[in-house]
Design a protein around this motif. Structure first.
Motif, PDB file in Angstrom:
ATOM      1  N   UNK A 227      -4.942   2.898  -1.494  1.00  0.00           N
ATOM      2  CA  UNK A 227      -4.282   2.839  -2.701  1.00  0.00           C
ATOM      3  C   UNK A 227      -2.625   3.118  -2.178  1.00  0.00           C
ATOM      4  N   UNK A 228      -2.638   4.500  -1.584  1.00  0.00           N
ATOM      5  CA  UNK A 228      -1.223   5.006  -0.946  1.00  0.00           C
ATOM      6  C   UNK A 228      -0.324   3.987  -0.294  1.00  0.00           C
ATOM      7  N   UNK A 229      -1.254   3.424   0.401  1.00  0.00           N
ATOM      8  CA  UNK A 229      -0.473   2.107   1.273  1.00  0.00           C
ATOM      9  C   UNK A 229      -0.088   1.031   0.285  1.00  0.00           C
ATOM     10  N   UNK A 230      -0.951   0.891  -0.674  1.00  0.00           N
ATOM     11  CA  UNK A 230      -0.499  -0.235  -1.531  1.00  0.00           C
ATOM     12  C   UNK A 230       0.927   0.376  -2.332  1.00  0.00           C
ATOM     13  N   UNK A 231       0.815   1.509  -2.709  1.00  0.00           N
ATOM     14  CA  UNK A 231       2.126   1.969  -3.512  1.00  0.00           C
ATOM     15  C   UNK A 231       3.425   1.937  -2.627  1.00  0.00           C
ATOM     16  N   UNK A 232       3.122   2.192  -1.322  1.00  0.00           N
ATOM     17  CA  UNK A 232       4.031   2.328  -0.199  1.00  0.00           C
ATOM     18  C   UNK A 232       4.812   0.853   0.059  1.00  0.00           C
ATOM     19  N   UNK A 233       3.877  -0.157   0.155  1.00  0.00           N
ATOM     20  CA  UNK A 233       4.168  -1.320   0.119  1.00  0.00           C
ATOM     21  C   UNK A 233       4.940  -1.885  -1.173  1.00  0.00           C
ATOM     22  N   UNK A 234       4.617  -1.357  -2.365  1.00  0.00           N
ATOM     23  CA  UNK A 234       5.605  -1.915  -3.487  1.00  0.00           C
ATOM     24  C   UNK A 234       6.789  -1.376  -3.575  1.00  0.00           C
ATOM     25  N   UNK A 235       6.931  -0.161  -3.167  1.00  0.00           N
ATOM     26  CA  UNK A 235       7.911   0.621  -2.977  1.00  0.00           C
ATOM     27  C   UNK A 235       9.027  -0.048  -2.010  1.00  0.00           C
ATOM     28  N   UNK A 236       8.405  -0.254  -0.642  1.00  0.00           N
ATOM     29  CA  UNK A 236       9.161  -1.079   0.229  1.00  0.00           C
ATOM     30  C   UNK A 236       9.650  -2.192   0.130  1.00  0.00           C
TER      31      UNK A 236
END
Lengths: 473, 325
Positions: A227-236
Motif C-alpha cells: 500500500x505504501x508503494x501504491x501511495x508512492x507511485x501515485x505521488x510520483x
C-alpha cells in the motif's frame, strides 16, 4: 569543543531546513500544476477520443517490445493483455534476454509458436540473436531469443526488429488496460510528430483480481508495504510528472510503459546497455539530442492510460529494487552532468537537472541526515530540541501531507480505487510513512549511491508472484 | 526560545491536515452524489429501455417519461443514443435522435457550452455533433469566435461541416493550419463529396499538413477517379507531397502506369524507390523482374528488404539469362 558542536549542529540544521523548504516549495508547485491539469480533464468523456483513434485510418502502427528475463510467472498474462489491446495495428515482440527459467518455453507452448524469419534492420549493436519464433495463433506475436545482455540490449534488439515507426516498451510482468495504448499515443498522433516519446501512468497490480490479462476488480492489497508503494507511485506519477511534462522537462518515463519514436530513439543512440536505469537514460538522451539539434519536439507524460505492474512484497526485494533505481538515477545524471545548469539545454538543464541532482539524487543523504539530526538533537536537549521539533514538523509536512494530498487528488480525478475504505487505508498509512517507510527507502537509496561507485549491476531480478489467474505456473 | 518558527509550522501542518480532512469529507460526499446520479441513471434505463427501443424503431412517439429530468437521467439518455449510434445504423434512427436532442437536450448542452470547465464544453461539443443538435449551431459559432483550445477548434469544425456544409471551405480555409494532420484526415473523410472536391480544387491554398492529409485520404479512398489528380502532384516541387502522392497511387491498388514507375524506380529519393519496390509486385512477372533487377542493389536496406520476396524469382531469371548467353 562545546562551541564547535553547537556550530556544527547549527550549520547542519540550517542546511537541512533550507533543503526542506526548497523541496516543499517545489512539491507545492508541482502539486498545483497537477491539480489544475487534472481539474481540466476530470470530467472528459475519453471514450469519444478512443473511438476516433481506434480507427486504423487515424492511428499510427506501433511495435510493442516486451523484454523478458526470468518472467515465466507473469509473461503469459502480460502477452494476453497486450493481445487484447484496443489498437488497430500492432506487432508484439517478446524478447527473451537469455532467461534461465522457462520463460521462452512457456511462451512457445502457450501461443503455439514455430521458428520463423523476421526482417531485421540492424541499426543498433546488440548481443547475438539465437532464434526467432512466430505464433501460429496470433501472427503478429513474435518471440526473439537472444544471449543475455541486459534489458537495454534486449530493447535494442526489439528496435532492430520493430517494423513500425513507433515502439512501445512494456515490462514482462506488466498489464495494460485495453485502451492504454490508444491514450498514450494520442499526443503523438495529434501533435504531427512533435511528441517523440510519451509515458503512461504505472500502478501496482498486487492484490488485484486479474484474469487473462485484464484487471477485473481493483482492490487494495492487504500488505502495508505494498500500500505504501501504491501511495508512492501515485505521488510520483501524478504530482511530479504531470508538472514536469507541462513544461517539457520530463527526464523519466517509466520503462514499464512508454512509447518512443523509433527514429529519435535510434538517433539518440538507442538504449544504453551499461547503465542500470535504461529507461531514464533513454529519455535523458532524447532530451539531450533534441536540445543539441535545436529541435522543439517534446517528451510527454499522460496521466490517464494505466499500466499495472507488480511491486515487491518483501523488504529484501524492495531494498534491491530501490538500490537499483537509485544507481540508475545517479549513473544517468553523471553521464549527462554537463547538462546541469547549462542554458543550452533550456529548462531541462536549468531546472530538471538541478532538481534531480538535489532532490532525487542527494535528497536521501540530506533527509536521512535530518533523521539522525532529530535523534541527536533530542539527546542534546535545550535549543536543539526546538530544531528537532521543527524538522519533524517539516518531515510530516512534506512526507505525509503531500502523500495524503496525492491520494485525494487521484481519488478526485481518476478514481482508480473506488472503494472508500481503500482511500481511507491509503491515507491512514500515509500518516505512518515518516515513521518507517520513508527512512527505510532513504537508507536503501543511499546504498544505491554507494553501489554506484562500484558499478555493481544486475537485471534486478524480482520474485514474481504471478498476480494473475490463467497464467501457467 | 530561539525564535524558530515552530508555532507557525505547527499551525501550518495542523491547518493542512484539517484541510485534507475537509477535502476528504467533500470528496466522499461528492462521490456519494455521483453514485446517486448513477443509480438514477440505472433506474431510468431500467424503466425506459423498451420504450426507447419502440420510439427509435418508429413504433411509437417519445412519451413524457423519456424526457430526462436531471443530470443523471440526461446521462442515461446519452448512453442510449451512443449505444444506438455505435451499434445500429439507419437514417431514421439518427433523425429521431436528432429531433429528440434538439427538443429536450439543447438547453442542457447550451449551458454546458458556456461552462468554464474545458471537459464540460468538450463533452457538449461531442454530443452536439454526434446527436446532430443543429439548433445549437449558432452557439457553437459564438464559441468558435472566442479563444478555444485546439481540441475544441477541431470539434467545432466537425460541427460546422455537419450542420452547414455549404460554404464550409470558404469559411474555414484560413483555419486549416490550426489542426493536426490526423484531425485533417478525419475532417476530410467526413466531407460530403462536393465539399471534398472543392477542397481538392483549392489544394494550393491549403497549409502543408492539410495538403498531405488530403493526398493520404485520396489513397485511402481507393478511387481511381483521382489518379490524374495524383499524377499531377508528382510534378510538385514539394518532395513530401510527391512521396505522398506516389504512396496514394500505390494505395489505389492498380497497376501503376509505366511512366510513373520509371520515374520512381530511378528516383534519387529512397522513399520513392521504396514505394516503387512495392508497386512492382502488381506487374506481370517479367516486367516486375526487370525493375527488381535495378532495385536489388539499392543502397537503401528498406528497398532491398521489400524485394526479398522476389529473391527466388530474381535468381531464376539470372540463371535463365546465363543459360541464353
Amino acid at each position: 569543543m562545546r562551541q564547535a558542536l553547537e556550530w556544527i549542529m547549527l550549520f547542519f540544521g540550517g542546511v537541512i531546513f533550507v533543503y526542506m523548504l526548497i523541496v516543499i516549495v517545489a512539491y507545492s508547485l508541482m502539486f498545483l500544476f497537477a491539480l489544475l491539469e487534472l481539474k481540466k480533464q476530470r470530467r472528459l468523456d475519453r471514450r469519444e477520443l478512443d473511438e476516433r483513434f481506434v480507427d486504423a485510418f487515424y492511428s499510427k502502427p506501433v511495435s510493442i517490445l516486451v523484454p523478458a528475463y526470468n518472467e515465466q510467472a507473469g509473461v503469459v498474462a502480460s502477452i494476453h493483455s497486450l493481445l487484447n489491446l484496443d489498437y488497430p495495428q500492432t506487432e508484439l515482440l517478446v524478447i527473451d534476454d537469455g532467461s534461465k527459467d522457462e520463460t521462452a518455453a512457456v511462451v512457445i507452448r502457450q501461443f503455439d509458436m514455430e521458428p520463423a524469419e523476421k526482417p531485421v534492420m540492424p541499426q543498433l549493436r546488440t548481443k547475438p540473436v539465437k532464434e526467432v519464433y512466430r505464433s501460429r495463433i496470433h501472427p503478429n506475436l513474435w518471440l526473439i531469443r537472444k544471449e543475455n545482455g541486459g534489458k537495454g540490449d534486449a530493447l535494442n534488439v526489439g528496435i532492430n526488429y520493430a517494423r513500425y515507426p513507433y515502439f512501445c516498451t512494456i515490462d514482462g510482468d506488466s498489464i495494460l488496460d485495453t485502451r492504454s495504448l490508444l491514450r498514450v499515443m494520442k499526443p503523438i498522433m495529434t501533435s504531427n510528430g512533435q511528441v517523440v516519446a510519451a509515458g503512461g501512468n504505472v500502478r501496482i497490480v498486487n492484490g488485484l483480481s486479474v484474469e487473462y490479462g485484464a484487471v477485473d476488480d481493483v482492490r487494495l492489497s492487504g500488505r502495508a508495504l505494498v500500500v505504501m508503494q501504491v501511495v508512492e507511485y501515485l505521488r510520483a506519477f501524478l504530482m511530479g510528472r504531470i508538472a514536469l511534462s507541462k513544461f517539457n522537462m520530463v527526464l523519466i518515463i517509466s520503462g514499464a510503459f512508454s512509447v518512443f519514436s523509433k527514429k529519435f530513439a535510434i538517433a539518440a543512440g538507442g538504449y544504453n546497455t551499461t547503465t542500470i536505469g535504461e529507461d531514464m537514460e533513454m529519455v535523458v538522451k532524447i532530451q539531450r539530442f533534441l536540445k543539441e539539434q535545436k529541435l522543439n519536439n517534446r517528451v510527454e507524460f499522460v496521466p490517464d492510460p494505466v499500466c499495472w505492474t507488480e511491486a515487491p512484497q518483501s523488504l529484501s526485494i524492495l531494498r534491491r529494487q530501490r538500490r537499483r533505481w537509485h544507481q540508475g538515477l545517479l549513473e544517468s545524471l553523471w553521464a549527462h552532468r554537463r547538462m546541469t545548469f547549462n542554458p543550452k539545454y533550456g529548462a531541462v538543464g536549468m531546472i530538471s537537472f538541478p532538481y534531480f541532482w538535489l532532490v532525487e539524487c542527494f535528497g536521501p543523504v540530506i533527509e536521512l541526515g535530518g533523521y539522525l539530526y532529530v535523534i541527536l538533537a533530542f539527546f542534546l536537549g535545550g535549543v536543539y530540541y526546538e530544531y528537532a521539533v521543527l524538522l519533524m514538523l517539516l518531515f510530516i509536512l512534506y512526507g505525509t501531507v503531500f502523500s495524503i494530498g496525492s491520494v485525494l487528488l487521484e481519488s478526485w480525478s481518476l478514481n482508480a480505487f473506488p472503494k472508500r475504505r481503500d482511500v481511507l487505508r491509503m491515507m491512514a498509512l500515509s500518516l505512518t510513512e515518516v515513521a518507517w517507510y520513508k527512512p527505510l527507502t532513504l537508507f536503501w537509496r543511499i546504498e544505491g549511491l554507494v553501489r554506484s561507485m562500484f558499478r555493481i549491476s544486475s537485471w534486478g531480478e524480482m520474485e514474481r508472484i504471478g498476480a494473475t489467474k490463467g497464467a501457467p505456473k | 526560545m530561539t525564535g524558530l518558527p515552530i508555532g507557525w509550522v505547527l499551525g501550518g501542518v495542523v491547518f493542512l491536515l484539517l484541510l485534507l480532512a475537509v477535502l476528504t469529507a467533500y470528496l466522499f460526499i461528492a462521490r456519494a452524489a455521483e453514485e446517486k446520479r448513477g443509480r438514477r441513471a440505472a433506474a431510468y434505463l431500467e424503466r425506459n429501455t423498451a420504450a426507447w427501443f419502440r420510439h427509435l424503431r418508429g413504433l411509437e412517439p417519445a412519451g413524457e417519461e423519456l424526457i430526462p429530468k436531471d443530470r443523471g437521467e440526461a446521462a442515461a439518455v446519452e448512453e442510449v443514443f451512443r449505444s444506438y449510434l455505435n451499434n445500429v445504423t439507419g437514417e431514421a434512427i439518427r433523425e429521431r435522435i436528432r429531433v429528440f436532442s434538439n427538443r429536450h437536450l439543447s438547453s442542457y448542452y447550451r449551458k454546458k457550452l458556456s461552462s468554464r470547465n474545458w471537459s464540460d464544453r468538450m463533452n457538449a461539443l461531442y454530443r452536439i455533433h454526434d446527436f446532430g443538435v443543429d439548433s445549437l449551431a449558432e452557439d457553437c459559432r459564438a464559441l468558435g469566435n472566442r479563444e478555444v483550445s485546439r481540441d475544441e477548434q477541431f470539434q467545432l469544425l466537425l460541427i460546422d461541416l455537419a450542420f452547414r456544409p455549404d460554404g464550409f471551405v470558404e469559411r474555414n480555409i484560413h483555419r486549416n493550419g490550426q489542426i493536426s494532420e490526423v484531425e485533417n484526415k478525419e475532417l476530410l473523410f467526413r466531407m460530403p463529396e462536393d465539399v471534398f472536391h472543392e477542397t481538392a480544387r483549392r489544394l494550393d491554398e491549403l497549409a502543408n499538413d492539410t495538403k498531405y492529409a488530403l493526398i493520404d485520404v485520396l489513397g485511402m479512398k481507393q478511387d481511381i477517379y483521382w489518379l490524374p489528380f495524383l499524377e499531377k502532384q508528382l510534378d510538385s516541387n514539394d518532395q513530401e507531397l510527391r512521396i505522398r502522392a506516389l504512396r496514394a497511387i500505390d494505395a489505389l491498388g492498380i497497376r501503376t502506369p509505366d511512366p510513373i514507375l520509371d520515374q520512381a524506380v530511378f528516383s534519387p529519393v529512397w522513399q520513392e524507390r521504396f514505394i516503387a519496390s512495392r508497386m512492382i509486385r502488381r506487374l506481370p512477372e517479367k516486367k516486375a523482374l526487370q525493375y527488381a533487377e535495378v532495385l536489388a542493389g539499392d543502397e537503401s536496406w528498406l528497398v532491398r528488404e521489400e524485394l526479398r520476396g522476389l529473391g527466388p524469382a530474381l535468381e531464376r531469371r539470372r540463371l535463365e539469362k546465363e543459360a541464353v548467353r
